[in-house]
Design a protein around this motif. Structure first.
Motif, PDB file in Angstrom:
ATOM      1  N   PRO A 183     -11.781   2.847  -4.693  1.00 14.35           N
ATOM      2  CA  PRO A 183     -12.509   3.638  -5.692  1.00 14.35           C
ATOM      3  C   PRO A 183     -11.685   4.775  -6.282  1.00 14.35           C
ATOM      4  O   PRO A 183     -12.052   5.322  -7.312  1.00 14.35           O
ATOM      5  N   THR A 184     -10.598   5.134  -5.627  1.00 14.34           N
ATOM      6  CA  THR A 184      -9.769   6.210  -6.184  1.00 14.34           C
ATOM      7  C   THR A 184      -8.470   5.681  -6.794  1.00 14.34           C
ATOM      8  O   THR A 184      -7.634   6.482  -7.227  1.00 14.34           O
ATOM      9  N   ASP A 185      -8.316   4.371  -6.798  1.00 11.78           N
ATOM     10  CA  ASP A 185      -7.176   3.754  -7.483  1.00 11.78           C
ATOM     11  C   ASP A 185      -5.835   4.271  -6.964  1.00 11.78           C
ATOM     12  O   ASP A 185      -4.951   4.629  -7.736  1.00 11.78           O
ATOM     13  N   VAL A 186      -5.721   4.334  -5.639  1.00 11.34           N
ATOM     14  CA  VAL A 186      -4.490   4.883  -5.061  1.00 11.34           C
ATOM     15  C   VAL A 186      -3.617   3.828  -4.383  1.00 11.34           C
ATOM     16  O   VAL A 186      -2.669   4.153  -3.685  1.00 11.34           O
ATOM     17  N   ILE A 187      -3.970   2.555  -4.582  1.00 11.26           N
ATOM     18  CA  ILE A 187      -3.180   1.487  -3.976  1.00 11.26           C
ATOM     19  C   ILE A 187      -2.395   0.769  -5.064  1.00 11.26           C
ATOM     20  O   ILE A 187      -2.947   0.371  -6.085  1.00 11.26           O
ATOM     21  N   GLU A 188      -1.106   0.617  -4.806  1.00  5.27           N
ATOM     22  CA  GLU A 188      -0.277  -0.197  -5.701  1.00  5.27           C
ATOM     23  C   GLU A 188       0.278  -1.370  -4.908  1.00  5.27           C
ATOM     24  O   GLU A 188       0.617  -1.223  -3.735  1.00  5.27           O
ATOM     25  N   ILE A 189       0.358  -2.509  -5.568  1.00  2.91           N
ATOM     26  CA  ILE A 189       0.895  -3.710  -4.921  1.00  2.91           C
ATOM     27  C   ILE A 189       2.258  -4.011  -5.524  1.00  2.91           C
ATOM     28  O   ILE A 189       2.398  -4.143  -6.736  1.00  2.91           O
ATOM     29  N   ASP A 190       3.252  -4.094  -4.635  1.00  6.02           N
ATOM     30  CA  ASP A 190       4.582  -4.499  -5.071  1.00  6.02           C
ATOM     31  C   ASP A 190       4.883  -5.831  -4.397  1.00  6.02           C
ATOM     32  O   ASP A 190       5.277  -5.879  -3.229  1.00  6.02           O
ATOM     33  N   LYS A 191       4.663  -6.902  -5.132  1.00  5.51           N
ATOM     34  CA  LYS A 191       4.764  -8.236  -4.532  1.00  5.51           C
ATOM     35  C   LYS A 191       6.183  -8.582  -4.096  1.00  5.51           C
ATOM     36  O   LYS A 191       6.391  -9.534  -3.355  1.00  5.51           O
ATOM     37  N   ASN A 192       7.162  -7.831  -4.543  1.00  4.15           N
ATOM     38  CA  ASN A 192       8.548  -8.126  -4.170  1.00  4.15           C
ATOM     39  C   ASN A 192       8.974  -7.413  -2.886  1.00  4.15           C
ATOM     40  O   ASN A 192      10.037  -7.696  -2.348  1.00  4.15           O
ATOM     41  N   ALA A 193       8.150  -6.492  -2.426  1.00  5.75           N
ATOM     42  CA  ALA A 193       8.528  -5.724  -1.232  1.00  5.75           C
ATOM     43  C   ALA A 193       7.835  -6.276   0.008  1.00  5.75           C
ATOM     44  O   ALA A 193       6.741  -6.816  -0.082  1.00  5.75           O
ATOM     45  N   LYS A 194       8.491  -6.150   1.164  1.00  4.30           N
ATOM     46  CA  LYS A 194       7.822  -6.587   2.405  1.00  4.30           C
ATOM     47  C   LYS A 194       6.606  -5.693   2.661  1.00  4.30           C
ATOM     48  O   LYS A 194       5.540  -6.175   2.979  1.00  4.30           O
ATOM     49  N   GLU A 195       6.811  -4.385   2.510  1.00  6.42           N
ATOM     50  CA  GLU A 195       5.676  -3.469   2.646  1.00  6.42           C
ATOM     51  C   GLU A 195       5.039  -3.332   1.268  1.00  6.42           C
ATOM     52  O   GLU A 195       5.201  -2.326   0.573  1.00  6.42           O
ATOM     53  N   CYS A 196       4.338  -4.383   0.884  1.00  4.70           N
ATOM     54  CA  CYS A 196       3.916  -4.553  -0.512  1.00  4.70           C
ATOM     55  C   CYS A 196       2.736  -3.669  -0.917  1.00  4.70           C
ATOM     56  O   CYS A 196       2.500  -3.463  -2.092  1.00  4.70           O
ATOM     57  N   VAL A 197       1.971  -3.174   0.048  1.00  6.23           N
ATOM     58  CA  VAL A 197       0.809  -2.347  -0.276  1.00  6.23           C
ATOM     59  C   VAL A 197       1.215  -0.883  -0.134  1.00  6.23           C
ATOM     60  O   VAL A 197       1.535  -0.426   0.970  1.00  6.23           O
TER      61      VAL A 197
END
Ligand code: SF4
Ligand code: SF4
Length: 101
Positions: A56-70
């Protein structure tokens, strides 16, 4: 699945216009009063992005190229636990703020 995700995203964007805690309104550390925080088990994560869609606060970004993607911005994360509840792989744990991971 993609259409469903787009529909959810549109609905969430509409909700954010109205929600008082829905966006990063200030430069202050709004995560400072958090009692619990989400921790991701990256070995189980499938990089689906569901957690980011529901936050709800839009604080998660997904980086599909990284192992620690979240990537969670703890400066603003409120520790509400919605991401953990919605994760289809149940790979987000909610832990007490001052505990070791
Ligand atoms: S606990 Fe999860 S859903 Fe809630 S604010 Fe933090 S990252 Fe977003
Ligand atoms: S919802 Fe769960 S599986 Fe999907 S990206 Fe987030 S942590 Fe990974």
């Amino acid at each position: 699945m993609q259409k469903q995700q787009e529909k959810h995203t549109k609905q969430l964007k509409k909700c954010r216009v109205l929600g008082p805690v829905a966006t990063k309104f200030t430069g202050g550390n709004t995560g400072s009063w958090r009692l619990e925080r989400p921790v991701v088990n990256f070995d189980a994560c499938i990089k689906c992005g569901t957690c980011a869609m529901y936050c709800p606060t839009d604080v998660i970004e997904i980086d599909k190229n990284a192992k620690e993607c979240v990537k969670i911005d703890y400066y603003y994360c409120k520790g509400c636990g919605i991401c953990a509840k919605e994760c289809p792989k149940k790979c987000i744990s909610i832990v007490p703020e001052r505990s070791e991971e």
